[in-house]
Design a protein around this motif. Sequence first.
Motif, PDB file in Angstrom:
ATOM      1  N   UNK A 341       0.844  -1.230  -0.108  1.00 22.55           N
ATOM      2  CA  UNK A 341       0.140   0.000   0.212  1.00 22.55           C
ATOM      3  C   UNK A 341       1.090   1.111  -0.077  1.00 22.55           C
ATOM      4  N   UNK A 342       0.108   2.542  -0.411  1.00 27.66           N
ATOM      5  CA  UNK A 342       0.968   3.570  -0.309  1.00 27.66           C
ATOM      6  C   UNK A 342       0.788   4.405   0.818  1.00 27.66           C
ATOM      7  N   UNK A 343       1.980   4.715   1.563  1.00 24.62           N
ATOM      8  CA  UNK A 343       1.699   5.401   3.046  1.00 24.62           C
ATOM      9  C   UNK A 343       2.018   6.907   2.761  1.00 24.62           C
ATOM     10  N   UNK A 344       1.003   7.832   3.185  1.00 26.03           N
ATOM     11  CA  UNK A 344       1.099   9.189   3.150  1.00 26.03           C
ATOM     12  C   UNK A 344       1.574   9.754   4.440  1.00 26.03           C
ATOM     13  N   UNK A 345       2.721  10.311   4.305  1.00 27.69           N
ATOM     14  CA  UNK A 345       3.271  11.072   5.460  1.00 27.69           C
ATOM     15  C   UNK A 345       3.125  12.811   5.461  1.00 27.69           C
ATOM     16  N   UNK A 346       2.360  13.163   6.302  1.00 26.88           N
ATOM     17  CA  UNK A 346       2.155  14.626   6.160  1.00 26.88           C
ATOM     18  C   UNK A 346       2.718  15.186   7.608  1.00 26.88           C
ATOM     19  N   UNK A 347       3.475  16.123   7.452  1.00 23.71           N
ATOM     20  CA  UNK A 347       3.979  17.015   8.607  1.00 23.71           C
ATOM     21  C   UNK A 347       3.771  18.429   8.340  1.00 23.71           C
TER      22      UNK A 347
END
Length: 411
Positions: A341-347
């Motif tokens: 799966x594609x992991x979305x990292x938002x900071x």
Amino acid sequence: MPGPESGPFVEQRWLLPSAVVKELDPDDERAGRRHRRTARDWVVDFSCFLVAIAIGLVGADALEQEKLPEAVAALDQVLGALACAAVWLRRRWPLGLAVAMVPVAFLSATAGGAGVVAMFTLAVHRPFRYVAWVSGAAVVVTPVFYWYRPDPEIPYGWMLFLSAVLTGAVVGWGMFVRSKRQLMLSLRDRARRAETEARLRAEQAQRLARESIAREMHDVLAHRLTLLSVHAGALEFRPDAPREEIVRAAGVIRESAHEALQDLREIIGVLRAGERDDTSRPQPTLGALEALVTECREAGMKVALDLRVTDPAAVPASVGRTAYRIAQEGLTNARKHAPGTEVTVTVTGGPGEGLDVCLRNPAPDGDVPPVPGSGQGLIGLTERATLTGGRLAHGPTADGGFEVRAWLPWG
């Protein structure tokens, strides 16, 4: 200085801990054992015995001037001798000896020295209320004693005055000695308590340091070993993969094993040395997040990074390190529990509003083989975020995926 183990004292007899009470009053009947005299105790007791004899001899000389009957004089001297011998029991029964000396000194002039020593011992070893009762009784019977046995040279009024002054001086001296002992024993007890508290603080600091090292070990090694597991599993189930993929997977395995070994050596070195040295590698901060994402992409993960922080280097070190560890743990869990799966990292965030960190992945396609895990990683992340003054939440999303969201303060 009250400590954590201090409690109410029996009958409120002392304002000191129980250990100090036993030292001040070692002959208490509730102690259940006889006090063993030291060399200093023998010297003091022998000196008190000599003082009692010396005062008794002065009283014996006064008997000749009183012209008492021989039987009365003999009884006086016998009682005086027994009273002087009883001085050796003053440590074991200070209250009983002082009470007994009141009628004995009333009947025998030669027992006056033993009465003085008994009164002094009572003032040293017992609270003031006992001293007040016994000394008050002695003062009350003194006028009667000098009434039926007057001194031929000193007037009656002066004798009463001198007796009251002598009793007050003996009681005051004994109370002074008692207060000095209490002070010294209290200071000694405080020093022991301070040493104990210092040792407990040192042990607690060591324990906290080891827990911190254990968290670092979990965060770092879990990431490295997960990479090893994923690529080793790919090689196991796809032995016919193209040569380029096999070479890339082998390179990732070799690099991850080298990094894991390096991290393990560093952690073991910290445990052996007891503290971090200057040769240890710097801890990662928010500025290293892009390198972490690049490493995961090279290992075959699909990661989308949305870093909207104007100056990642300006983030406080503790906050940046916590954000990095949250992202690292989230990527590790996604690789284990939602492969492919594609992991979305938002900071996002800035000074004054805090730092928001969010990792989200959709539900994986098909069944995912169970991967062993203790679940301690997310617990450790929650603790990390709390210690920095932030908060962390995690759980499944509506579409079956998983989300980790944290807020960290940025003052």
